[in-house]
Scaffold this motif. Structure first.
Motif, PDB file in Angstrom:
ATOM      1  N   TYR A  83       0.812  -1.215   0.000  1.00  0.00           N
ATOM      2  CA  TYR A  83       0.000   0.000   0.000  1.00  0.00           C
ATOM      3  C   TYR A  83       0.846   1.267   0.000  1.00  0.00           C
ATOM      4  CZ  TYR A  83      -3.751   3.217   1.069  1.00  0.00           C
ATOM      5  OH  TYR A  83      -4.650   4.251   1.007  1.00  0.00           O
ATOM      6  N   TRP A 110      -2.305  -5.210  -2.383  1.00  0.00           N
ATOM      7  CA  TRP A 110      -2.010  -4.042  -3.221  1.00  0.00           C
ATOM      8  C   TRP A 110      -0.910  -4.330  -4.239  1.00  0.00           C
ATOM      9  CZ3 TRP A 110      -5.622  -0.495  -3.143  1.00  0.00           C
ATOM     10  CH2 TRP A 110      -6.402  -0.362  -1.990  1.00  0.00           C
ATOM     11  N   ARG A 113       0.590  -1.738  -6.839  1.00  0.00           N
ATOM     12  CA  ARG A 113       1.631  -0.749  -6.527  1.00  0.00           C
ATOM     13  C   ARG A 113       3.020  -1.266  -6.865  1.00  0.00           C
ATOM     14  NH1 ARG A 113      -1.297   3.213  -2.677  1.00  0.00           N
ATOM     15  NH2 ARG A 113      -3.320   2.658  -3.499  1.00  0.00           N
TER      16      ARG A 113
END
Ligand SMILES: Nc1ncnc2c1ncn2[C@@H]1O[C@H](COP(=O)(O)OP(=O)(O)OP(=O)(O)O)[C@@H](O)[C@H]1O
Ligand SMILES: [Mg+2]
Length: 169
Positions: A83, A110, A113
């Motif tokens: 994140y 996440w 990313r």
């Protein structure tokens, strides 16, 4: 062979049970990417998954440390939370590829990313909000992923958490 597996998850217990079922279908490590909005249940899923593999302590998302390692009877597990990654270059510096060893259980929250730095997942998992409940979709991206989804289809649990289509909102 199945490329997709879907399930309604009415509450947190259902997310944990589904994760345990997925863990039991993975007999030799897996790379699993968890997609979903904030609070969709990614960490909850990882908790259920790791508990099924024998982790008894706390499972907290490594939001600040990026990766949390676990030593398991069945091999090493790594829980990533990307994140806070701003530049995928940060992952290069962490030597992220070394974690994706054959036989390791690698779970990534996440993954978007990570840009192009991460290798392909065996299974991409999506958690979606349905009112206050959730719906999970697993998609296999490799032969190993397809084997896991196939094993899932034949595993028990469908009776506890019936498969349904997403109601229209
Ligand atoms: N199937 C479900 N139905 C309703 N609530 C759920 C379900 N699964 C998990 N939750 C709840 O959702 C909340 C958020 O869960 P969790 O922290 O796992 O989300 P997350 O996707 O990891 O969030 P973040 O994006 O911040 O990392 C928790 O309170 C958890 O109990
Ligand atoms: Mg989380």
């Amino acid at each position: 062979m199945n490329d997709t597996f879907q399930l309604a998850l009415p509450d947190e217990a259902a997310t944990l049970a589904c994760a345990a079922r997925v863990a039991q279908a993975c007999n030799q490590g897996i790379t699993l990417y968890l997609h979903g909005d904030l609070g969709a249940g990614k960490t909850t899923f990882v908790r259920g998954f790791l508990r099924a593999l024998g982790v008894s302590g706390q499972v907290k998302s490594p939001t600040f440390t990026v990766v949390e390692p676990y030593e398991l009877a069945g091999g090493a597990a790594y829980h990533f939370d990307l994140y806070r990654i701003v530049d995928p270059e940060e992952l290069e510096l962490l030597g992220v590829r070394d974690y994706f060893a054959p036989g390791a259980f690698v779970l990534v929250e996440w993954p978007e990313r990570g840009g192009g730095v991460l290798p392909q997942a065996d299974v991409d998992l999506h958690l979606d909000y349905v009112g206050t409940a959730r719906h999970i979709t697993l998609r296999a991206a490799t032969d190993k992923g397809r084997e896991v989804l196939n094993a899932l289809d034949h595993s028990s649990g469908a009776a506890d958490v019936p498969e349904v289509s997403i109601p229209s909102r």
